[in-house]
Design an enzyme around this catalytic site. Structure first.
Site, PDB file in Angstrom:
ATOM      1  N   ARG A  34     -61.595 112.881 -28.175  1.00 58.54           N
ATOM      2  CA  ARG A  34     -61.923 112.053 -27.000  1.00 58.54           C
ATOM      3  C   ARG A  34     -61.793 112.852 -25.707  1.00 58.54           C
ATOM      4  O   ARG A  34     -62.614 112.716 -24.804  1.00 58.54           O
ATOM      5  CB  ARG A  34     -61.029 110.807 -26.952  1.00 58.54           C
ATOM      6  CG  ARG A  34     -61.327 109.818 -28.066  1.00 58.54           C
ATOM      7  CD  ARG A  34     -60.407 108.624 -28.021  1.00 58.54           C
ATOM      8  NE  ARG A  34     -59.038 109.050 -28.249  1.00 58.54           N
ATOM      9  CZ  ARG A  34     -57.967 108.279 -28.073  1.00 58.54           C
ATOM     10  NH1 ARG A  34     -58.097 107.037 -27.657  1.00 58.54           N
ATOM     11  NH2 ARG A  34     -56.773 108.743 -28.309  1.00 58.54           N
ATOM     12  N   ASN A  94     -61.350 105.163 -29.735  1.00 58.80           N
ATOM     13  CA  ASN A  94     -61.206 105.104 -31.187  1.00 58.80           C
ATOM     14  C   ASN A  94     -61.696 103.741 -31.649  1.00 58.80           C
ATOM     15  O   ASN A  94     -61.417 102.721 -31.007  1.00 58.80           O
ATOM     16  CB  ASN A  94     -59.750 105.301 -31.603  1.00 58.80           C
ATOM     17  CG  ASN A  94     -59.291 106.730 -31.412  1.00 58.80           C
ATOM     18  OD1 ASN A  94     -60.086 107.646 -31.240  1.00 58.80           O
ATOM     19  ND2 ASN A  94     -57.977 106.934 -31.442  1.00 58.80           N
TER      20      ASN A  94
END
Length: 182
Positions: free
Chosen positions: A23, A41
């Site tokens: 990320r 997520n």
């Protein structure tokens, strides 16, 4: 560029994309390309990216994601076009609960530190093997040198003896005088 030229895409990335700073890499890439949206997520191994910007830049963005190096291991990337919303002013990471995120980060850190330790052990093992081979080679060279020196000395002694015998024979045959041979 007008908003009518912009696109929004939802991107689902599956594979080893959690606990590998995926990320953060996505956020850096989106910021570098001037894209807006978010990454978060989704399930145990999936990450969802919502991104807005120019179509060509988003295509480059998706292509760059496919080339992320290990430890990221992408199994699939599904890309879906959605209507542009213009609601995002920047690209962000949507994180889960604080304790969950922290425990994931600690788990990841331990995993990577352990891998570093394993890799260092393998490197030391290879170095030890290399040093062992170097010592073995050096000992072999010393042995060859010693053998050569011994053979050379024996041959030299033998040649000297033959020269003496030759000198004696030449004196006896009358070709030389004893005073000429020293």
């Amino acid at each position: 560029m007008s908003d009518s030229d912009k696109k929004q895409y939802h991107i689902c990335v599956k594979g080893k994309v959690q606990r590998v700073w995926f990320r953060d890499k996505i956020e850096d890439l989106a910021d570098d390309l001037g894209l807006t949206g978010y990454v978060q997520n989704q399930s145990a191994k999936d990450v969802v990216i919502v991104v807005e910007g120019e179509d060509e830049i988003i295509t480059h963005f998706v292509s760059s994601i496919r080339d992320f190096p290990p430890p990221v291991k992408i199994k699939s990337i599904d890309v879906y076009e959605r209507p542009y919303s213009g609601t995002f002013s920047e690209f962000t990471i949507i994180r889960g609960e604080m304790m969950e995120e922290l425990s994931e980060r600690f788990d990841s850190a331990i995993y990577y530190l352990n891998n570093i330790d394993i890799k260092q052990d393998k490197m030391l093992e290879k170095q030890n093997t290399g040093i062992g081979l170097q010592i073995e080679t050096l000992n072999e060279i010393k042995g060859v040198h010693k053998d050569f020196q011994q053979t050379f000395t024996e041959e030299l002694i033998e040649i000297r003896g033959e020269i003496r015998e030759l000198g004696t024979a030449m004196i006896q045959a009358g070709y030389l005088k004893k005073a000429d041979v020293q």
